[in-house]
Design a protein around this motif. Structure first.
Motif, PDB file in Angstrom:
ATOM      1  N   ALA A 292       0.831  -1.210   0.000  1.00 13.28           N
ATOM      2  CA  ALA A 292       0.000   0.000   0.000  1.00 13.28           C
ATOM      3  C   ALA A 292       0.867   1.263   0.000  1.00 13.28           C
ATOM      4  N   VAL A 293       1.919   1.272   0.814  1.00 14.65           N
ATOM      5  CA  VAL A 293       2.809   2.433   0.888  1.00 14.65           C
ATOM      6  C   VAL A 293       3.537   2.625  -0.444  1.00 14.65           C
ATOM      7  N   LEU A 294       4.102   1.559  -0.972  1.00 14.33           N
ATOM      8  CA  LEU A 294       4.882   1.678  -2.209  1.00 14.33           C
ATOM      9  C   LEU A 294       4.022   2.055  -3.409  1.00 14.33           C
ATOM     10  N   THR A 295       2.845   1.461  -3.531  1.00 14.22           N
ATOM     11  CA  THR A 295       1.982   1.771  -4.687  1.00 14.22           C
ATOM     12  C   THR A 295       1.388   3.168  -4.576  1.00 14.22           C
ATOM     13  N   TYR A 296       1.451   3.768  -3.384  1.00 16.22           N
ATOM     14  CA  TYR A 296       1.018   5.155  -3.189  1.00 16.22           C
ATOM     15  C   TYR A 296       2.031   6.123  -3.804  1.00 16.22           C
ATOM     16  N   HIS A 297       3.204   5.639  -4.160  1.00 16.01           N
ATOM     17  CA  HIS A 297       4.243   6.457  -4.793  1.00 16.01           C
ATOM     18  C   HIS A 297       4.246   6.319  -6.315  1.00 16.01           C
ATOM     19  N   VAL A 298       3.289   5.552  -6.874  1.00 20.95           N
ATOM     20  CA  VAL A 298       3.284   5.250  -8.309  1.00 20.95           C
ATOM     21  C   VAL A 298       1.986   5.737  -8.946  1.00 20.95           C
ATOM     22  N   VAL A 299       2.131   6.414 -10.090  1.00 18.62           N
ATOM     23  CA  VAL A 299       1.005   6.875 -10.892  1.00 18.62           C
ATOM     24  C   VAL A 299       1.109   6.183 -12.249  1.00 18.62           C
TER      25      VAL A 299
END
Length: 157
Positions: free
Chosen positions: A87-94
């Motif tokens: 969840a944290v890492l995919t929050y950094h990806v668009v």
């Protein structure tokens, strides 16, 4: 050239160079994303970010991860916390290749996590939530990396 101008307008290093390396290999090669690379491996996201994309990654440096409260990274890397780490890492990806010239025109973006990030350009800086963008447009074969100085955390669900 416009991307470089957008970066320079905000005092940000712009590196609009195409690369034959994917996002993961580009980040690893930069030498300042060791913690991010370790976290991507633990989360099982390496294969995804080596995929066709394109992706835009707001990549926190090792120094950014070090700003988290003591023990946070170690806790996130534990197998029992894999879902939270993802969840944290995919929050950094668009999704998509969003270059600096486009980022500065946005006020928010939907992340791969599904949650929105706030984007603010002005006062000599570009902010993603409460993280400052310190370098832009680091090209990769499957997307682009913008460097941030803080780990951004998704809203609690």
């Amino acid at each position: 050239m416009l991307a470089a101008a957008a970066g320079l307008a905000f005092g940000i290093a712009s590196t609009a160079i195409a690369s034959d390396k994917d996002i993961v290999d580009t980040a690893v090669g930069a030498g300042q994303f060791t913690t991010l690379a370790t976290a991507l491996e633990a989360a099982g996201l390496v294969a995804t970010l080596k995929g066709p994309g394109p992706f835009t990654v707001f990549a926190p440096t090792d120094e950014a991860f070090a700003k988290l409260p003591e023990g946070t990274v170690d806790t996130l890397l534990e197998p029992a916390n894999k879902d939270k780490l993802v969840a944290v890492l995919t929050y950094h990806v668009v999704s998509g290749r969003v270059m600096a010239e486009d980022v500065v025109k946005m006020d928010k973006a939907k992340t791969v996590n599904g949650a929105m990030i706030a984007i603010e350009a002005g006062s000599g800086a570009v902010m993603v939530n409460d993280a400052r963008v310190t370098a832009t447009d680091i090209g990769a074969s499957n997307g682009v990396i913008h460097v941030i100085d803080k780990v951004i955390l998704p809203p609690e669900k």
